[in-house]
Scaffold this motif. Structure first.
Motif, PDB file in Angstrom:
ATOM      1  N   SER A  48       0.744  -1.284   0.042  1.00 39.58           N
ATOM      2  CA  SER A  48       0.132  -0.011   0.002  1.00 39.58           C
ATOM      3  C   SER A  48       0.865   1.225  -0.063  1.00 39.58           C
ATOM      4  O   SER A  48       1.570   1.466   1.010  1.00 39.58           O
ATOM      5  CB  SER A  48      -0.579   0.018   1.309  1.00 39.58           C
ATOM      6  N   ALA A  49       1.171   1.824  -1.297  1.00 37.97           N
ATOM      7  CA  ALA A  49       1.622   3.077  -1.390  1.00 37.97           C
ATOM      8  C   ALA A  49       1.261   4.236  -0.325  1.00 37.97           C
ATOM      9  O   ALA A  49       1.971   5.016   0.305  1.00 37.97           O
ATOM     10  CB  ALA A  49       1.873   3.509  -2.778  1.00 37.97           C
ATOM     11  N   SER A  50      -0.029   4.536  -0.647  1.00 35.32           N
ATOM     12  CA  SER A  50      -0.596   5.487   0.231  1.00 35.32           C
ATOM     13  C   SER A  50      -0.517   5.174   2.020  1.00 35.32           C
ATOM     14  O   SER A  50      -0.369   6.146   2.642  1.00 35.32           O
ATOM     15  CB  SER A  50      -2.167   5.617  -0.005  1.00 35.32           C
ATOM     16  N   GLY A  51      -0.505   3.930   2.222  1.00 35.87           N
ATOM     17  CA  GLY A  51      -0.308   3.543   3.793  1.00 35.87           C
ATOM     18  C   GLY A  51       1.079   3.886   3.941  1.00 35.87           C
ATOM     19  O   GLY A  51       1.136   4.319   5.078  1.00 35.87           O
ATOM     20  N   VAL A  52       2.097   3.704   3.244  1.00 37.36           N
ATOM     21  CA  VAL A  52       3.311   3.934   3.498  1.00 37.36           C
ATOM     22  C   VAL A  52       3.491   5.338   3.433  1.00 37.36           C
ATOM     23  O   VAL A  52       4.318   6.087   4.545  1.00 37.36           O
ATOM     24  CB  VAL A  52       4.423   3.453   2.434  1.00 37.36           C
ATOM     25  N   GLY A  53       2.752   6.362   2.689  1.00 40.85           N
ATOM     26  CA  GLY A  53       3.155   7.779   2.770  1.00 40.85           C
ATOM     27  C   GLY A  53       2.171   8.445   3.933  1.00 40.85           C
ATOM     28  O   GLY A  53       2.420   9.807   4.096  1.00 40.85           O
ATOM     29  N   GLU A  54       1.319   7.759   4.364  1.00 42.96           N
ATOM     30  CA  GLU A  54       0.466   8.399   5.561  1.00 42.96           C
ATOM     31  C   GLU A  54       1.034   8.918   6.548  1.00 42.96           C
ATOM     32  O   GLU A  54       0.915  10.144   7.147  1.00 42.96           O
ATOM     33  CB  GLU A  54      -0.688   7.215   6.005  1.00 42.96           C
ATOM     34  N   SER A  55       2.057   8.368   7.109  1.00 42.74           N
ATOM     35  CA  SER A  55       2.877   8.694   8.193  1.00 42.74           C
ATOM     36  C   SER A  55       3.876   9.738   8.159  1.00 42.74           C
ATOM     37  O   SER A  55       4.844  10.271   8.824  1.00 42.74           O
ATOM     38  CB  SER A  55       3.459   7.837   9.306  1.00 42.74           C
ATOM     39  N   LEU A  56       4.198   9.889   6.855  1.00 47.44           N
ATOM     40  CA  LEU A  56       5.337  10.605   6.228  1.00 47.44           C
ATOM     41  C   LEU A  56       4.988  12.112   5.995  1.00 47.44           C
ATOM     42  O   LEU A  56       3.813  12.385   5.308  1.00 47.44           O
ATOM     43  CB  LEU A  56       6.160  10.239   4.916  1.00 47.44           C
ATOM     44  N   SER A  57       5.823  13.156   6.254  1.00 48.35           N
ATOM     45  CA  SER A  57       5.481  14.315   5.891  1.00 48.35           C
ATOM     46  C   SER A  57       5.728  14.920   4.490  1.00 48.35           C
ATOM     47  O   SER A  57       6.316  13.754   3.808  1.00 48.35           O
ATOM     48  CB  SER A  57       6.591  15.291   6.767  1.00 48.35           C
ATOM     49  N   ASP A  59       7.575  16.869   2.806  1.00 50.60           N
ATOM     50  CA  ASP A  59       8.808  17.179   2.675  1.00 50.60           C
ATOM     51  C   ASP A  59       9.892  16.160   3.406  1.00 50.60           C
ATOM     52  O   ASP A  59      11.058  16.388   3.466  1.00 50.60           O
ATOM     53  CB  ASP A  59       9.433  18.534   3.116  1.00 50.60           C
ATOM     54  N   PHE A  60       9.421  14.968   3.405  1.00 51.58           N
ATOM     55  CA  PHE A  60      10.059  13.801   4.040  1.00 51.58           C
ATOM     56  C   PHE A  60      11.708  13.469   3.236  1.00 51.58           C
ATOM     57  O   PHE A  60      11.657  13.759   1.973  1.00 51.58           O
ATOM     58  CB  PHE A  60       9.349  12.282   3.950  1.00 51.58           C
ATOM     59  N   ASP A  68      12.833  10.478  -1.269  1.00 52.82           N
ATOM     60  CA  ASP A  68      11.929  11.196  -0.870  1.00 52.82           C
ATOM     61  C   ASP A  68      10.455  10.513  -0.608  1.00 52.82           C
ATOM     62  O   ASP A  68      10.273   9.448  -1.179  1.00 52.82           O
ATOM     63  CB  ASP A  68      11.642  12.597  -1.536  1.00 52.82           C
ATOM     64  N   ARG A  69       9.410  11.371  -0.215  1.00 54.74           N
ATOM     65  CA  ARG A  69       8.112  10.396   0.023  1.00 54.74           C
ATOM     66  C   ARG A  69       7.783  10.023  -1.296  1.00 54.74           C
ATOM     67  O   ARG A  69       7.218   8.965  -1.419  1.00 54.74           O
ATOM     68  CB  ARG A  69       7.385  11.595   0.535  1.00 54.74           C
ATOM     69  N   ARG A  70       7.680  10.992  -2.366  1.00 53.56           N
ATOM     70  CA  ARG A  70       7.195  10.302  -3.609  1.00 53.56           C
ATOM     71  C   ARG A  70       7.844   9.044  -4.065  1.00 53.56           C
ATOM     72  O   ARG A  70       7.139   8.153  -4.741  1.00 53.56           O
ATOM     73  CB  ARG A  70       7.292  11.518  -4.570  1.00 53.56           C
ATOM     74  N   ARG A  71       9.387   9.093  -3.993  1.00 49.05           N
ATOM     75  CA  ARG A  71       9.959   7.930  -4.545  1.00 49.05           C
ATOM     76  C   ARG A  71       9.644   6.724  -3.951  1.00 49.05           C
ATOM     77  O   ARG A  71       9.630   5.733  -4.396  1.00 49.05           O
ATOM     78  CB  ARG A  71      11.370   8.492  -4.609  1.00 49.05           C
ATOM     79  N   LEU A  72       9.670   7.054  -2.483  1.00 50.19           N
ATOM     80  CA  LEU A  72       9.349   5.847  -1.658  1.00 50.19           C
ATOM     81  C   LEU A  72       7.882   5.216  -1.709  1.00 50.19           C
ATOM     82  O   LEU A  72       7.696   3.977  -2.019  1.00 50.19           O
ATOM     83  CB  LEU A  72       9.348   6.144   0.014  1.00 50.19           C
ATOM     84  N   ALA A  74       6.283   5.474  -4.575  1.00 49.87           N
ATOM     85  CA  ALA A  74       6.477   4.968  -6.094  1.00 49.87           C
ATOM     86  C   ALA A  74       6.985   3.507  -5.844  1.00 49.87           C
ATOM     87  O   ALA A  74       6.452   2.591  -6.586  1.00 49.87           O
ATOM     88  CB  ALA A  74       6.902   5.834  -6.909  1.00 49.87           C
ATOM     89  N   MET A  75       7.893   3.237  -5.268  1.00 50.62           N
ATOM     90  CA  MET A  75       8.728   2.183  -5.251  1.00 50.62           C
ATOM     91  C   MET A  75       7.864   1.012  -4.526  1.00 50.62           C
ATOM     92  O   MET A  75       7.692   0.016  -5.057  1.00 50.62           O
ATOM     93  CB  MET A  75       9.897   2.121  -4.373  1.00 50.62           C
ATOM     94  N   VAL A  76       7.115   1.411  -3.394  1.00 49.66           N
ATOM     95  CA  VAL A  76       6.127   0.246  -2.934  1.00 49.66           C
ATOM     96  C   VAL A  76       5.071  -0.167  -4.087  1.00 49.66           C
ATOM     97  O   VAL A  76       4.626  -1.122  -4.061  1.00 49.66           O
ATOM     98  CB  VAL A  76       5.738   0.830  -1.679  1.00 49.66           C
ATOM     99  N   GLY A  77       4.609   0.948  -4.740  1.00 47.29           N
ATOM    100  CA  GLY A  77       3.507   0.968  -5.648  1.00 47.29           C
ATOM    101  C   GLY A  77       3.957   0.035  -6.821  1.00 47.29           C
ATOM    102  O   GLY A  77       3.327  -0.912  -7.268  1.00 47.29           O
ATOM    103  N   LEU A  78       5.191   0.234  -7.268  1.00 47.42           N
ATOM    104  CA  LEU A  78       5.966  -0.737  -8.169  1.00 47.42           C
ATOM    105  C   LEU A  78       5.911  -2.070  -7.906  1.00 47.42           C
ATOM    106  O   LEU A  78       5.899  -3.157  -8.415  1.00 47.42           O
ATOM    107  CB  LEU A  78       7.294  -0.133  -8.621  1.00 47.42           C
ATOM    108  N   LEU A  79       6.404  -2.317  -6.635  1.00 51.41           N
ATOM    109  CA  LEU A  79       6.475  -3.722  -6.244  1.00 51.41           C
ATOM    110  C   LEU A  79       5.165  -4.336  -6.216  1.00 51.41           C
ATOM    111  O   LEU A  79       5.120  -5.711  -6.549  1.00 51.41           O
ATOM    112  CB  LEU A  79       7.043  -3.720  -4.739  1.00 51.41           C
ATOM    113  N   LYS A  80       4.201  -3.807  -5.829  1.00 48.32           N
ATOM    114  CA  LYS A  80       2.733  -4.472  -5.928  1.00 48.32           C
ATOM    115  C   LYS A  80       2.379  -4.602  -7.374  1.00 48.32           C
ATOM    116  O   LYS A  80       1.951  -5.809  -7.673  1.00 48.32           O
ATOM    117  CB  LYS A  80       1.798  -3.425  -5.312  1.00 48.32           C
ATOM    118  N   LEU A  81       2.797  -3.567  -8.361  1.00 48.97           N
ATOM    119  CA  LEU A  81       2.272  -3.929  -9.849  1.00 48.97           C
ATOM    120  C   LEU A  81       2.836  -5.084 -10.365  1.00 48.97           C
ATOM    121  O   LEU A  81       2.493  -5.701 -11.110  1.00 48.97           O
ATOM    122  CB  LEU A  81       2.639  -2.718 -10.586  1.00 48.97           C
TER     123      LEU A  81
END
Length: 148
Positions: A48-57, A59-60, A68-72, A74-81
């Motif tokens: 869950s990419a959104s779940g990972v991003g939920e606790s990150l600011s 400007d992480f 950064d938050r976006r890249r992290l 995206a990586m989780v989303g890519l793993l799932k895809l």
């Protein structure tokens, strides 16, 4: 003192006690941060990419600009895809106040059944910085290094 005034005072005193008890039962900040770290690990395992991003600011910053938050997310989303998974095993989490912020340290073991992260699997020592945004604690920085 008349009866209605006594009832009013008794009700006000009871309400004050309830409010004080509720304030005492508020979850401590350290526990909220530990819960956020656990939820983030569970979200990563679930892909869950959104779940990972939920606790990150927003400007992480991870490892001084490496992630950064976006890249992290995206990586989780890519793993799932790709149908790959990542296993996340957390060690004990230590949380210490630093002024108005908190620092959490822990170990995390990453394991995977896929090919996207083979060079990143292993045990890491993580130090993360947390700040309050609104009423929630958000991780704004983290650094990690492979320990094994």
């Amino acid at each position: 003192m008349n009866g209605s005034r006594k009832i009013f005072l008794l009700s006000a005193a009871l309400l004050a006690c309830v409010v004080m008890l509720a304030a005492c039962h508020r979850t401590p900040d350290e526990e909220r941060i530990r819960a956020a770290i656990t939820a983030t690990a569970q979200a990563a395992e679930a892909g869950s990419a959104s779940g990972v991003g939920e606790s990150l600011s927003e400007d992480f910053d991870g490892n001084a600009g490496e992630m950064d938050r976006r890249r992290l997310m995206a990586m989780v989303g890519l793993l799932k895809l790709r149908g790959e998974s990542v296993g996340v095993l957390l060690g004990p989490v230590s949380v210490e106040p630093r002024g108005e912020r908190m620092v959490a340290t822990f170990t995390v073991t990453l394991s995977s059944g896929g090919r996207l992260l083979p060079d990143r699997l292993g045990v890491y020592r993580v130090t993360s910085g947390w700040r309050k945004e609104g009423g929630d604690w958000r991780c704004y920085t983290a650094s990690w290094e492979r320990s094994i």
